[in-house]
Structure formats: structure tokens, C-alpha cells
Design an enzyme around this catalytic site. Structure first.
Site, PDB file in Angstrom:
ATOM      1  N   LEU A  32       0.814  56.199 -15.869  1.00  0.00           N
ATOM      2  CA  LEU A  32       1.851  55.188 -15.681  1.00  0.00           C
ATOM      3  C   LEU A  32       1.447  53.963 -16.495  1.00  0.00           C
ATOM      4  O   LEU A  32       0.250  53.689 -16.658  1.00  0.00           O
ATOM      5  CB  LEU A  32       1.988  54.794 -14.205  1.00  0.00           C
ATOM      6  CG  LEU A  32       2.549  55.834 -13.235  1.00  0.00           C
ATOM      7  CD1 LEU A  32       2.520  55.290 -11.812  1.00  0.00           C
ATOM      8  CD2 LEU A  32       3.967  56.242 -13.619  1.00  0.00           C
ATOM      9  N   ASP A  33       2.439  53.222 -16.994  1.00  0.00           N
ATOM     10  CA  ASP A  33       2.147  51.969 -17.697  1.00  0.00           C
ATOM     11  C   ASP A  33       1.362  51.028 -16.786  1.00  0.00           C
ATOM     12  O   ASP A  33       1.463  51.110 -15.546  1.00  0.00           O
ATOM     13  CB  ASP A  33       3.443  51.277 -18.114  1.00  0.00           C
ATOM     14  CG  ASP A  33       4.143  51.976 -19.284  1.00  0.00           C
ATOM     15  OD1 ASP A  33       3.509  52.831 -19.924  1.00  0.00           O
ATOM     16  OD2 ASP A  33       5.316  51.649 -19.536  1.00  0.00           O
ATOM     17  N   GLU A  34       0.640  50.121 -17.400  1.00  0.00           N
ATOM     18  CA  GLU A  34      -0.190  49.174 -16.649  1.00  0.00           C
ATOM     19  C   GLU A  34       0.600  48.438 -15.576  1.00  0.00           C
ATOM     20  O   GLU A  34       0.120  48.231 -14.460  1.00  0.00           O
ATOM     21  CB  GLU A  34      -0.817  48.165 -17.620  1.00  0.00           C
ATOM     22  CG  GLU A  34      -1.697  47.121 -16.958  1.00  0.00           C
ATOM     23  CD  GLU A  34      -2.336  46.170 -17.955  1.00  0.00           C
ATOM     24  OE1 GLU A  34      -3.018  45.222 -17.508  1.00  0.00           O
ATOM     25  OE2 GLU A  34      -2.140  46.356 -19.186  1.00  0.00           O
ATOM     26  N   THR A  92       3.542  49.374 -14.237  1.00  0.00           N
ATOM     27  CA  THR A  92       4.387  50.247 -13.425  1.00  0.00           C
ATOM     28  C   THR A  92       3.560  50.743 -12.252  1.00  0.00           C
ATOM     29  O   THR A  92       2.441  51.208 -12.427  1.00  0.00           O
ATOM     30  CB  THR A  92       4.901  51.446 -14.249  1.00  0.00           C
ATOM     31  OG1 THR A  92       5.687  50.966 -15.343  1.00  0.00           O
ATOM     32  CG2 THR A  92       5.743  52.372 -13.388  1.00  0.00           C
TER      33      THR A  92
END
Length: 279
Positions: free
Chosen positions: A115-117, A119
Site C-alpha cells: 500500500l502507498d505510504e 494509504t
């Protein structure tokens, strides 16, 4: 050939056909003496003690699901999944390592997806080589389903159900992606959950997994995520993109049972939702 060669071959066939053990794993087990026949018993070295390469650091994350094969933890906003060499802040990998350091267990789970930082949501880990190979293959076949929710700007029309637009790099910005005719195919399914004051909550599922796909597609549709400055979102109410992984669905690598793991909306989202409903 091991003793009782016929029985051994039958066991190998059973492991391949019935257990669906990946050939790569069977070769490793054979080479390391990890397949043992003793009378009518079969012993497999599937759970060897293993020291994680990630230093135990930070507060252990909330465990959403765990058994001998799989681990699912909650990733909070602002935490990277693994170290990138640029920051010394504890990553999710460090925090997962801390779980087993506190228990005194030698285990080294490996993440199956990211997951993105900024998110939040559930992240799936494999706890042994068998699970890793099976889950990696399932991920490649797009058999692991992830459902997201997002807080976006503006009132989303219920008619917006699918965004099918190719995504490529933005040659004017290294970090950003954009809808581009020469990009890779990208498909996002959209479900309107709730409308607020000048904002909406949408639920999203992906057919493809392009970098920043949800953020790019919703910005292209005129509804950037709240807090997502990179793609035109306002940061007045939130300093990062309002994107959360709501659920994760996967087939258990051994039993094939369908596992669904839900991750409740962050408390900050609930407060923001109430604020937007009243404003």
C-alpha cells in the site's frame, strides 16, 4: 533414490497433485532433506525457524488475521511497507518483525502486496515458503481482491460506475502518473456510498494495479481525493490522500477456503465524515 522409492514417488505425486505444492518448494525440500517418511507418517519441514532480516522496531501493528500460513495486519497512514533507504522511521516490515520478537518466535513473514505510504488498510503476509509461493501466484493471477474506500471532492454521480482509461508516466513530474493514450490499460470500478457537503464517499475495486491508479482515475473524473495535493486534491481538511483499504479477500494457500479480512475505517475518517455532514 531414497529407500522405499515407490512410496516416496507416490508421496511426491500426492504433494504435487493433491496438496498443489509448488515444484520449486518440493525441489528445495528434497535438497534440504525436508521430506521424511516414517512408517505411515509423512513429515514436511514447512515451518523452519527463520530470523527476519528486518530489525524489530516500533509498535507492533494490529493483527487482523493470523494462522500458521498467513498474517494480515493493519497498516496505518504515514508508514511505509518496507525500508527504502531514505528514512530511519520504523516501517511496517520492522513493526511486523517486532510482533515475533516480543513473542520470542523466529519467523520472517514476507509481504504479498503493498500500500502507498499514506494509504491505510490491511496488508497480507506469507509466514512460510509454501504460502509465499502460492500467494504470489494468486496475486499474479489477480485472484487476491482488495476493496478500497475514498473520500473525494465534489458530488459523485451514481452513473459513474467504471473508469477505463490507460495510465502512463507524467513526463513533467517524476512521481506523478496521468491518463495517457500511450499508457497501460487501467480499469477502476466505482460505487457511490454516500454524498456529503461538497464531498462523496466511494467504494473502489480494481481490475488492474497501476501505480496511483485510484488517485489518477478519480482526479481525471473530476473528483480528486481529499488531501491528495499531487493530483489536485485540497489539503484544508486532510494533509494526505483519503484512501483506505476496507477489505482483503484471498483463498487460503493450503485449504483454499475463501478468507475475507475487513479493516474498519480510521477514526479520523469518521470524524471528518461527521464534520462534512454537518458543514
Amino acid at each position: 533414490m531414497p529407500e522405499n522409492g515407490g512410496r516416496y514417488e507416490a508421496v511426491m505425486a500426492w504433494l504435487h497433485d493433491e496438496l498443489a505444492a509448488p515444484p520449486k518448494l518440493l525441489k528445495t525440500l528434497e535438497a534440504e532433506g525436508g521430506i521424511k517418511l516414517a512408517g505411515d507418517r509423512l513429515r514436511l519441514l514447512l515451518f523452519p525457524p527463520k530470523q527476519s532480516s528486518f530489525e524489530p522496531m516500533g509498535t507492533p501493528p494490529e493483527i487482523l488475521y493470523e494462522d500458521d500460513f498467513c498474517l494480515v495486519v493493519h497498516k496505518s497512514t504515514g508508514i511505509k511497507v518496507h525500508p527504502d533507504g531514505e528514512s530511519r522511521e520504523p516501517t511496517l516490515a520492522n513493526r511486523v518483525s517486532a510482533i515475533y520478537a516480543e513473542r520470542g518466535e523466529k519467523a520472517a513473514p514476507l509481504h504479498i502486496h503493498r500500500l502507498d505510504e499514506y494509504t491505510s488498510g490491511p496488508v497480507l503476509y506469507a509466514k512460510n515458503a509454501y504460502a509465499q509461493l502460492k500467494l504470489d501466484a494468486a496475486m499474479a493471477r489477480k485472484e487476491i481482491s482488495r476493496v478500497y474506500v475514498a473520500l473525494v471532492q465534489g458530488i459523485v454521480s451514481p452513473a459513474l460506475r467504471i473508469i477505463d482509461e490507460p495510465i502512463g508516466r507524467d513526463r513533467h513530474h517524476n512521481q506523478r502518473r496521468r491518463v495517457s493514450p500511450s499508457g497501460q490499460r487501467a480499469v477502476t470500478h466505482v460505487e457511490l456510498v454516500e454524498t456529503l457537503n461538497q464531498a462523496s464517499i466511494v467504494r473502489l475495486t480494481l481490475e488492474t494495479g497501476r501505480t496511483h491508479q485510484i488517485r489518477v482515475h478519480l482526479s481525471y473524473a473530476g473528483h480528486p481525493l481529499l488531501g491528495d495535493a499531487l493530483y489536485g486534491g485540497s489539503t484544508k481538511l486532510l494533509p494526505y490522500q483519503a484512501l483506505h483499504g476496507e477489505s482483503l479477500i484471498f483463498a487460503h494457500p493450503l485449504t483454499r477456503e475463501l478468507i475475507r479480512v475487513d479493516d474498519p475505517w480510521p477514526q479520523e475518517w469518521l470524524r471528518l465524515r461527521e464534520q462534512l455532514a454537518l458543514s
